[in-house]
Write an enzyme that holds these catalytic residues in place. Structure first.
Site, PDB file in Angstrom:
ATOM      1  N   TRP A 155       1.038  -1.110   0.227  1.00 26.94           N
ATOM      2  CA  TRP A 155       0.193  -0.055  -0.089  1.00 26.94           C
ATOM      3  C   TRP A 155       1.114   1.312  -0.127  1.00 26.94           C
ATOM      4  CZ3 TRP A 155      -1.994   2.546   4.807  1.00 26.94           C
ATOM      5  CH2 TRP A 155      -2.793   3.915   4.226  1.00 26.94           C
ATOM      6  N   ASP A 236      -0.987  -5.855   8.983  1.00 23.75           N
ATOM      7  CA  ASP A 236      -2.270  -4.872   8.758  1.00 23.75           C
ATOM      8  C   ASP A 236      -3.323  -5.488   8.200  1.00 23.75           C
ATOM      9  OD1 ASP A 236      -3.501  -2.607   7.654  1.00 23.75           O
ATOM     10  OD2 ASP A 236      -1.997  -1.963   6.285  1.00 23.75           O
ATOM     11  N   LYS A 272     -13.226  -0.158   5.417  1.00 21.96           N
ATOM     12  CA  LYS A 272     -13.908  -0.961   4.489  1.00 21.96           C
ATOM     13  C   LYS A 272     -15.075  -1.757   4.731  1.00 21.96           C
ATOM     14  CE  LYS A 272     -10.014   0.703   2.637  1.00 21.96           C
ATOM     15  NZ  LYS A 272      -9.678   1.505   1.469  1.00 21.96           N
TER      16      LYS A 272
END
Ligand SMILES: Cc1ncc(COP(=O)(O)O)c(C=O)c1O
Length: 423
Positions: A155, A236, A272
């Site tokens: 990311w 993560d 999300k």
């Protein structure tokens, strides 16, 4: 000598101020360089094509291409508002009913560290904030080298977050562009080659940007290599439930590492899986060796957070807390997470099917084998440019598309555009 140079400095400083107004003649920020743009949405916004497609945003869209607020979130928010709670500050580590339930969601009810009450957890400003607190905590207290290894690619924000936390950032192999899949051998070899006790960042599920995740068997081997190297795993988990539709399945890697006796730290995001993007709901936790260690870690996390933002916002955390703690709402939410994941899986299949129908000779199987919100198409930067300029299809230059931006209404046109660009 010293006195004369001081006078020169004073004279130069005076020159910077206008005599009349006392204001600076030269702005203090005159030398601030222009930074590169951080989002692709500007070009998308400027395009007047009514059929333009935005596949750049990392946020879920419904089948009409519109932002989606989960019905469970609406219901939980109504409950929160109607309960007319006060707006007092939360404690430094946030809303306790939220953090307790967030830890349970990630680690699972059977988790030994949860049962033994040795997980230190704090609410955070979504996943980014969790990573930042984690970076700062490791920088201050990790006993080994302050270097964190992140996958190639990762990311885009990982590098900046960890660098700004004061850690040195190194890379390990992850994605194989020839197979458009996982470079498993390269990854394991790099883990084995890291100096003993290195910090390693692992995407728990739905790897961003590639959508390529290790299989469960591969995770077992990765855990083995991490254990062998005495490395420190930092997970993560920004997409729990969003990858497979099942929050337990998506937590496999994290839970397996713990079963193996490893004690990772974890960043969680509810952006999300609850669609709480702008509410900024997340958590950072550290699995400790004992309850006594947890207390010490907890105290230092508080010391870190206090000068950063004092304490986190309460509204989003209260919504998440309702969803996680109210059995009916929780059931509803799990169903909605699955619906979102399923829509994405269906769009992947439709895109592949449409490309094949057009007669594309390329192998598009990676579109359906990858998982989560993003697909790494394998398209090159030049091809992505043509997609934007000639077909009004916008995504990042690395060939990543947000599958959440695909709908039954635009998938055919998208496939045609990709077909034309890839031949
Ligand atoms: C891998 C990964 N980690 C963390 C985040 C952080 O997101 P947020 O700060 O919105 O929770 C994202 C968001 O896209 C992500 O993809």
């Amino acid at each position: 000598m010293i006195a004369s140079s001081r006078t020169a400095v004073c004279r130069a400083a005076k020159k910077q101020f206008s005599a009349k107004t006392g204001a600076r003649a030269v702005s203090a920020w005159a030398k601030v360089p222009q930074g590169p743009p951080v989002s692709i949405t500007e070009a998308y916004k400027a395009d007047s094509n009514p059929e333009k497609i935005n596949l750049g945003v990392g946020a879920y869209r419904d089948d009409k291409g519109k932002p989606f607020v989960l019905p469970s979130v609406r219901a939980a928010e109504k409950k929160v508002v109607e309960s007319t709670l006060d707006k007092e500050y939360a404690g430094i580590t946030g809303v306790p009913t939220f953090t307790k339930a967030a830890a349970l969601l990630a680690y699972g009810p059977d988790s030994a560290p949860i049962k033994e009450d040795r997980v230190a957890i704090t609410q955070s400003i979504s996943g980014t904030g969790a990573l930042r607190i984690g970076g700062a905590f490791l920088e201050r207290f990790y006993p080994g080298a302050k270097t964190i290894y992140i996958p190639t690619p990762s990311w885009a924000n990982h590098n900046a977050v960890f660098k700004d936390s004061g850690l040195k950032v190194e890379k390990y192999r992850y994605y194989n562009k020839d197979t458009i899949g996982l470079d498993f051998d390269g990854m394991v070899a790099d883990i084995k080659a890291m100096p003993k006790g290195s910090i390693i960042l692992l995407h728990a599920c739905a790897h961003n940007p590639t959508g390529v995740d290790p299989t469960e068997e591969q995770w077992v081997a990765i855990a083995e290599a991490v254990k062998e190297g005495d490395h420190y795993p930092f997970f993560d988990m920004a997409y729990q439930g969003f990858a497979s539709g099942d929050t337990n399945k998506d937590a496999f890697a994290l839970r397996h590492f713990i079963k193996e006796g490893l004690r990772p730290c974890l960043s969680q995001s509810f952006a999300k899986n609850m669609g709480l993007y702008g509410e900024r709901v997340g958590a950072f936790s550290v699995v400790c060796e004992s309850g006594e260690e947890k207390k010490r870690v907890d105290s230092q996390i508080k010391i870190l957070v206090r000068p950063l933002y004092s304490n986190p916002p309460i509204h989003g955390a209260r919504i998440a807390s309702e969803i996680l703690n109210d059995p009916a709402l929780n059931k509803q939410w799990l169903g909605e997470v699955k619906d979102m994941a399923d829509r994405i899986i269906t769009m992947r299949a439709l895109l592949k099917e449409n490309l094949e129908k057009l007669g594309s000779k390329h192998d598009w199987s990676h579109i359906t084998s990858q998982i989560g919100m993003f697909a790494y198409t394998g398209l090159k930067a030049e091809q992505m440019d043509v997609l934007a300029k000639e077909h009004s299809v916008y995504a990042t230059k690395d060939g990543r598309i947000s599958v959440a931006g695909i709908t039954t209404g635009n998938v055919k046109r998208l496939a045609e555009a990709i077909y034309k660009v890839t031949g």
